[in-house]
Design an enzyme around this catalytic site. Sequence first.
Site, short mmCIF file in Angstrom:
data_model
loop_
_atom_site.label_atom_id
_atom_site.label_comp_id
_atom_site.label_asym_id
_atom_site.label_seq_id
_atom_site.Cartn_x
_atom_site.Cartn_y
_atom_site.Cartn_z
CE LYS A 1 -4.65 0.95 -0.04
NZ LYS A 1 -5.48 0.09 -0.79
N GLY B 1 -25.61 -0.01 1.05
CA GLY B 1 -24.78 0.80 0.17
C GLY B 1 -24.80 0.28 -1.40
N GLY C 1 -23.57 1.62 -3.99
CA GLY C 1 -22.43 2.42 -5.00
C GLY C 1 -22.15 1.33 -6.22
#
Length: 346
Positions: free
Chosen positions: A80, A179, A181
Site C-alpha cells: 500500500k 450501500g 454504490g
Amino acid sequence: MLKVSLLSRKGFHGIYRGQDSTTGLQAVIAVHSLALGPSLGGIRMFPYTSVAAMTQDATRLAQAMSYKAAISALQLGGGKACILGNPAKEKTRDLFLSLGEFIETLGGNYIGAEDSGINPNDLDIVSEVTSHVTGSRRLPGGSGDPSPATAKGILLGIKTALQFSGNASLVQKRIIIQGMGAVGSNLARLLLNEGATVYAGDIDASRRKKAEDLGCQVVPLARLLRLQADVFAPCAMGAVLTRDVLTHLRCPIIAGGANNQFEDSSTGPKMAQALGILHAPDFVINAGGLIQLYVREILKKRNVATYLKPIKTTLKTIFEESRKTGEPPLTIAICMAQDRIRSAEQ
Ligand code: NAI
C-alpha cells in the site's frame, strides 16, 4: 530531492518513507510480504493528521491485501502507498512524478494501483517515471472498473453460503444490500437477474433512486438492518457489524463486499457465530476486483471468470473447517492466508 528511508521491517518486508521537500511529497509505502510475488496495492491520498497515522493506515491495508491475494491463490504480496495530502486541493504533477520516483526505488517490489483520492490521470503521471503501476492509460493492458468483478465474486460467496445452509437457489430469496454504490448496484443487478428480492438502502438519494430503477425495494436505513431476510450483504463502509447490529439482525447469513466488517474483530466474529449467523469473510469474497487486475495486468489474460470460480471452493473449505473446529470463518480465513504466506517463505 527525493529522500527514501526504511522505517521498519517488523512483520513486513519493509515500510518505507519517501519525502521530497521540493515537490512536497510525504508518503509511506508498506510492502507486507514478497513470499508469493510482488506486493500490489492501491495508492491512497488522504489528509492524515500525522505521518504516524499515515504509516498505520499503510501497514494495516498492506497486510489486508496480502491476505486477500494469498487466500485467492494469486502470486502476489500485499502493499500500500499512502500520500499525506488533501486530494481535492494538493495534487500536482510534480507530486506524482516524485511518487513515481519513490515507487521506482523499490525495484518492482511494490506495484501501485488506484485507491481513494487517486484517479487514472494521477496514475498516468506516475507511469511516466515507473512501470510498476497499474491502471495507467499510458501503459498497455488496463484492467478497467473492478466493481463488476467484485460483485460477481460476492455473488459466488452468497450462493456458497446459501448452499452450505441448505439451498443455493436465489429464487425468492430476500437479500439486504447496504450501500448501493459501484459494488452494491452491480451485485443487486446480478441477484435480481437470478430471481432474488433485493432490499436496498443508501445514505445518498441519487443511489436510492438508482436502486429503485434497478428493481430493488428501497428501505429507510433505520429499518433496513431490522428486516427479516436470507442474507445481509454489507456493501457500504467497514465496521458496520456492531454489537447492536448483530443482536438485532434477522438474517442467518452475512456476505458482502465492505472491507473489515466487524467493529470489533476480536469479539464480533465469535458473537456472530454464537447467534447462529454464518459470516463469509470479506477478503475472501470481495477479491474479484483484485483478481481481475491480476489476470488482466499481470498475467495479461482476459478470462477473469475462470479465476473467480475458486472463491466458491475456498469459502466452502473455510465453512467446513469452521464447523469442524468451532472457530469463526474469519479466523479460519486469516490462518489459511497466513499459512500460505509462511509456506511460500520456506
Ligand atoms: P462506493 O463508494 O461506490 O459505494 C459505497 C456506497 O455506500 C455509496 O453509495 C454510499 O453513499 C453508501 N454509503 C456510505 N455510508 C453508508 C451508510 N452508512 N449506509 C448506507 N449506505 C452508505 O464504493 P464501492 O466501490 O461500491 O465499495 C463498497 C465497499 O466495498 C467499500 O467498503 C469498499 O472498500 C469495498 N470494496 C470495493 C471493491 C471494488 O471493487 N470497488 C473491492 C473490494 C472491496
